[in-house]
Scaffold this motif. Structure first.
Motif, PDB file in Angstrom:
ATOM      1  N   VAL A  11       0.792  -1.158  -0.008  1.00 38.25           N
ATOM      2  CA  VAL A  11      -0.039  -0.110   0.114  1.00 38.25           C
ATOM      3  C   VAL A  11       1.100   1.172  -0.079  1.00 38.25           C
ATOM      4  CG1 VAL A  11      -1.988   1.222   1.411  1.00 38.25           C
ATOM      5  CG2 VAL A  11      -1.896  -1.272   1.102  1.00 38.25           C
ATOM      6  N   VAL A  12       0.966   1.856  -0.804  1.00 40.26           N
ATOM      7  CA  VAL A  12       1.534   3.231  -1.199  1.00 40.26           C
ATOM      8  C   VAL A  12       0.746   4.452  -0.791  1.00 40.26           C
ATOM      9  CG1 VAL A  12       3.094   4.349  -2.804  1.00 40.26           C
ATOM     10  CG2 VAL A  12       3.218   1.983  -2.743  1.00 40.26           C
ATOM     11  N   GLU A  13       1.455   5.458  -0.158  1.00 42.37           N
ATOM     12  CA  GLU A  13       0.917   6.608   0.254  1.00 42.37           C
ATOM     13  C   GLU A  13       1.401   7.691  -0.839  1.00 42.37           C
ATOM     14  OE1 GLU A  13      -0.396   9.739   3.569  1.00 42.37           O
ATOM     15  OE2 GLU A  13       0.152   7.495   4.185  1.00 42.37           O
ATOM     16  N   LEU A  14       0.532   8.024  -1.557  1.00 40.11           N
ATOM     17  CA  LEU A  14       1.013   8.763  -2.859  1.00 40.11           C
ATOM     18  C   LEU A  14       1.256  10.345  -2.383  1.00 40.11           C
ATOM     19  CD1 LEU A  14      -1.213   7.451  -5.668  1.00 40.11           C
ATOM     20  CD2 LEU A  14       1.263   7.027  -5.426  1.00 40.11           C
ATOM     21  N   ASP A  15       2.248  10.963  -3.269  1.00 39.37           N
ATOM     22  CA  ASP A  15       2.648  12.272  -2.452  1.00 39.37           C
ATOM     23  C   ASP A  15       1.471  13.266  -2.606  1.00 39.37           C
ATOM     24  OD1 ASP A  15       5.145  11.501  -1.904  1.00 39.37           O
ATOM     25  OD2 ASP A  15       5.987  12.249  -3.852  1.00 39.37           O
ATOM     26  N   GLY A  16       0.495  13.118  -3.367  1.00 40.23           N
ATOM     27  CA  GLY A  16      -0.568  13.708  -3.250  1.00 40.23           C
ATOM     28  C   GLY A  16      -1.827  13.688  -2.609  1.00 40.23           C
ATOM     29  N   GLY A  17      -1.526  12.499  -1.664  1.00 38.07           N
ATOM     30  CA  GLY A  17      -2.651  11.895  -0.579  1.00 38.07           C
ATOM     31  C   GLY A  17      -3.195  10.736  -1.241  1.00 38.07           C
ATOM     32  N   GLY A  18      -3.883  10.221  -0.426  1.00 33.78           N
ATOM     33  CA  GLY A  18      -4.656   8.907  -0.800  1.00 33.78           C
ATOM     34  C   GLY A  18      -3.297   7.701  -0.965  1.00 33.78           C
ATOM     35  N   ARG A  19      -3.983   6.581  -0.782  1.00 32.47           N
ATOM     36  CA  ARG A  19      -3.151   5.402  -0.784  1.00 32.47           C
ATOM     37  C   ARG A  19      -3.630   4.332  -2.001  1.00 32.47           C
ATOM     38  NH1 ARG A  19      -3.802   4.607   5.573  1.00 32.47           N
ATOM     39  NH2 ARG A  19      -2.343   6.504   6.107  1.00 32.47           N
ATOM     40  N   LEU A  20      -2.622   3.651  -2.714  1.00 31.31           N
ATOM     41  CA  LEU A  20      -3.026   2.956  -3.659  1.00 31.31           C
ATOM     42  C   LEU A  20      -2.347   1.536  -3.707  1.00 31.31           C
ATOM     43  CD1 LEU A  20      -4.104   2.502  -6.620  1.00 31.31           C
ATOM     44  CD2 LEU A  20      -2.165   3.533  -7.612  1.00 31.31           C
TER      45      LEU A  20
END
Length: 147
Positions: free
Chosen positions: A90-99
Motif C-alpha cells: 500500500v503506497v501513500e502517494l505524494d498527493g494523498g490517498g493510498r494505492l
C-alpha cells in the motif's frame, strides 16, 4: 486539470474503473478528490467513501509516494506461481490517498517509508488469464523503488 477529467460521468470518466485504467494506459494517474472533506480516492469514484459526499472531481496525481505497508505473496493464484514470492504494498502517494500495487523488488529489499515511483506496463498473459474479460487489456501498475 486534463480534458479527460472534465468529461461527464460515463465509462470514459476517470471516476470509473474503465476510465481510470484508460487514463493510466495514457500515462495519466487520476485520483478522485472530495471537495467536502479533502479525501483522495483510489480508485476514483463519484462518491466519497470517507464522508459520503458527491462533490468529487478527478484530478491528476503524482506517481511518487512512500511505502505505507507491504507483504510478500507466497501462495498466489496458480497462474502466478512462477512469480512467487512477490511483493505488494500500500503506497501513500505524494498527493494523498493510498494505492495498492505490486512492488518490483524482493520483499527483503523493501521497507516502510521507502520512496517509490509508479510505472505502467502491459499485463502478462498469466495476469490477463486472471482478469474478467473486459479487464484483460487494462494496464498494470507497478511500483519501483525510487532511490
Amino acid at each position: 486539470m486534463s480534458d479527460r477529467a472534465d468529461r461527464p460521468l460515463d465509462a470514459e470518466s476517470p471516476l470509473t474503473l474503465p476510465g481510470f485504467f484508460a487514463a493510466l494506459d495514457d500515462g495519466e494517474l487520476f485520483g478522485g478528490v472530495c471537495t467536502d472533506c479533502g479525501a483522495v480516492l483510489f480508485p476514483p469514484r463519484p462518491t466519497c467513501y470517507n464522508c459520503g459526499g458527491t462533490n468529487v472531481s478527478a484530478e491528476p496525481q503524482p506517481k511518487t509516494g512512500t511505502v505505507y505497508t507491504y507483504t510478500a505473496v507466497h501462495s498466489p493464484p496458480p497462474q502466478l506461481d512462477d512469480d512467487a514470492p512477490y511483493t505488494i504494498a500500500v503506497v501513500e502517494l505524494d498527493g494523498g490517498g493510498r494505492l495498492l500495487g505490486r512492488v518490483d523488488a524482493p520483499y527483503e529489499a523493501v521497507e516502510i517509508g521507502d520512496e517509490v515511483r509508479l510505472r505502467v506496463r502491459e499485463p502478462t498473459d498469466d495476469e490477463r488469464a486472471l482478469a474478467l474479460e473486459y479487464e484483460r487489456e487494462w494496464p498494470m501498475h507497478v511500483f519501483d523503488l525510487d532511490g
